[in-house]
Design an enzyme around this catalytic site. Sequence first.
Site, PDB file in Angstrom:
ATOM      1  N   CYS A 118      26.545 -15.271  34.091  1.00  0.00           N
ATOM      2  CA  CYS A 118      26.591 -15.155  35.553  1.00  0.00           C
ATOM      3  C   CYS A 118      25.415 -14.362  36.108  1.00  0.00           C
ATOM      4  O   CYS A 118      25.259 -14.266  37.322  1.00  0.00           O
ATOM      5  CB  CYS A 118      27.917 -14.540  35.999  1.00  0.00           C
ATOM      6  SG  CYS A 118      29.331 -15.546  35.508  1.00  0.00           S
ATOM      7  N   HIS A 169      30.726 -17.779  44.433  1.00  0.00           N
ATOM      8  CA  HIS A 169      30.126 -17.395  43.155  1.00  0.00           C
ATOM      9  C   HIS A 169      29.872 -18.632  42.295  1.00  0.00           C
ATOM     10  O   HIS A 169      30.511 -18.849  41.274  1.00  0.00           O
ATOM     11  CB  HIS A 169      31.063 -16.402  42.446  1.00  0.00           C
ATOM     12  CG  HIS A 169      30.539 -15.876  41.142  1.00  0.00           C
ATOM     13  ND1 HIS A 169      29.194 -15.716  40.871  1.00  0.00           N
ATOM     14  CD2 HIS A 169      31.187 -15.453  40.019  1.00  0.00           C
ATOM     15  CE1 HIS A 169      29.048 -15.229  39.641  1.00  0.00           C
ATOM     16  NE2 HIS A 169      30.233 -15.072  39.099  1.00  0.00           N
TER      17      HIS A 169
END
Lengths: 352, 114
Positions: free
Chosen positions: A50, A299
Amino acid sequence: MSDAGLNRIDGVYVGNMLSGCLQRQENLGTMMANAIGLTGVSVAKVESACASGGVALHVGVNAIASGANDLVMVAGVEKMTSQPNPNVTAGLMGAEDQMTVAGSGISFVGLNAMIAQAYMDKFSVPPEKIARFPVVCHKHALNSPHAQFKKSVTVDDVLNSPMVADPIRLYECSGIGDGAAAVILASEEKAREITDSPILVAASAVANDTQSLHQRSDMTTFDASVTSSRKAYERAKVSAEDIDVLEVHDAFSILGVMALEDLGFVEKGKGTTLLEDGQIEVGGMIPTNTFGGLKARGHPVGATGVYQIVEVAKQLRGEAGRNQVAGAETGYAQNIGGIGSTITGHILARMD
Amino acid sequence: LQNASIDGYRCQQCDWRGLSLTRICPKCRSTRISPGKFKGSGRIVAFTKIRYPPADFQGKEPYTVVLAELDEGIRLMARLDGHHPNARIGDRIEVWNTETDSRKITALARVIGA
């Protein structure tokens, strides 16, 4: 590129985590370069879970700083909605060790749930205090044109949302989504030629930690967050008090609280005190996630780190609309990959 | 499960212990790393109930995963086997690996006492 008035660049670096896993598509560096009609330039896909976006920026900054490239595009892209959620959940577990951890059946929410449990236990912080973090993110998202969830939520909404992995509830989790963001990097001299409002990358820092949560004795802090921020502050010759606008990696609300502590804005264990009287809201002491953060802006994992840079740059350029932080001169972006195992810290500053 | 054990690694110089192979000890930088076998008895350090599992575990939900600390000093993630609705931090557990290739860990655990 139209914002920078350009039609040619010589490097394209793309942050992405899951394209191989979810779309069977790799080689995104050349794919993105082709999409803007380019061949013969430097390209790469950068993967760091991420934190792929933040690390791609780090690669781009180094390419400019070393003189290898003159003009670089750093993009972050992710498409997560093309596969059923269990496949995405399994793909995200790719950030953890497949040999020793994935076989337990834990999910990434589950790993963060263990952190939340340890944090609440160690510092006697109840869930309702942590639940204020997503409330602020949703509030900011109401004025954020590109936010995924433009709706306001209350602490009660958060506490009554379904449990995902105890003690983490749905409204404490960032959602699954698609997204892309990009920035153009150049040397200071070149940047002044191509734009009237260049933003300085004052520091680009990365720090890693053990890949797995079980390899650490303290789950309530991310050493890589502390280390990357101290490196960044030192390189930019600033301290936390100098930061006017902050983007933190609140993939889960507990991570937002921990970030406020690890980055030096408040003492360890006291992160939720900043949530009590608007101190992380626009107009407060340290306006945080002013476009909604991971919780409400969204996200799309490999894109997130670049979204954060675009958002901090918009604040510093005075282009943040109704959530503009008045007089913002210096901003910080924290991007986390894995369970705190790769963390980037970028400091941006106005150049005028 | 008298012989329940977990395979890992240990440093011959400083006695660091871990689950994943490393060529250099993260604690003392020694290169004298050797395989180690650790007794599967330990306690729960943290736990969570997984309600939305990764693809390979679909159909098993909800289930509890624990962060186990073995008495011999290593930690690992393990899925509780069977029904343990009242598992808590500090509970005694027994952990074993279900993989035939012991370098890969797919650990199960059961609560054996408070």
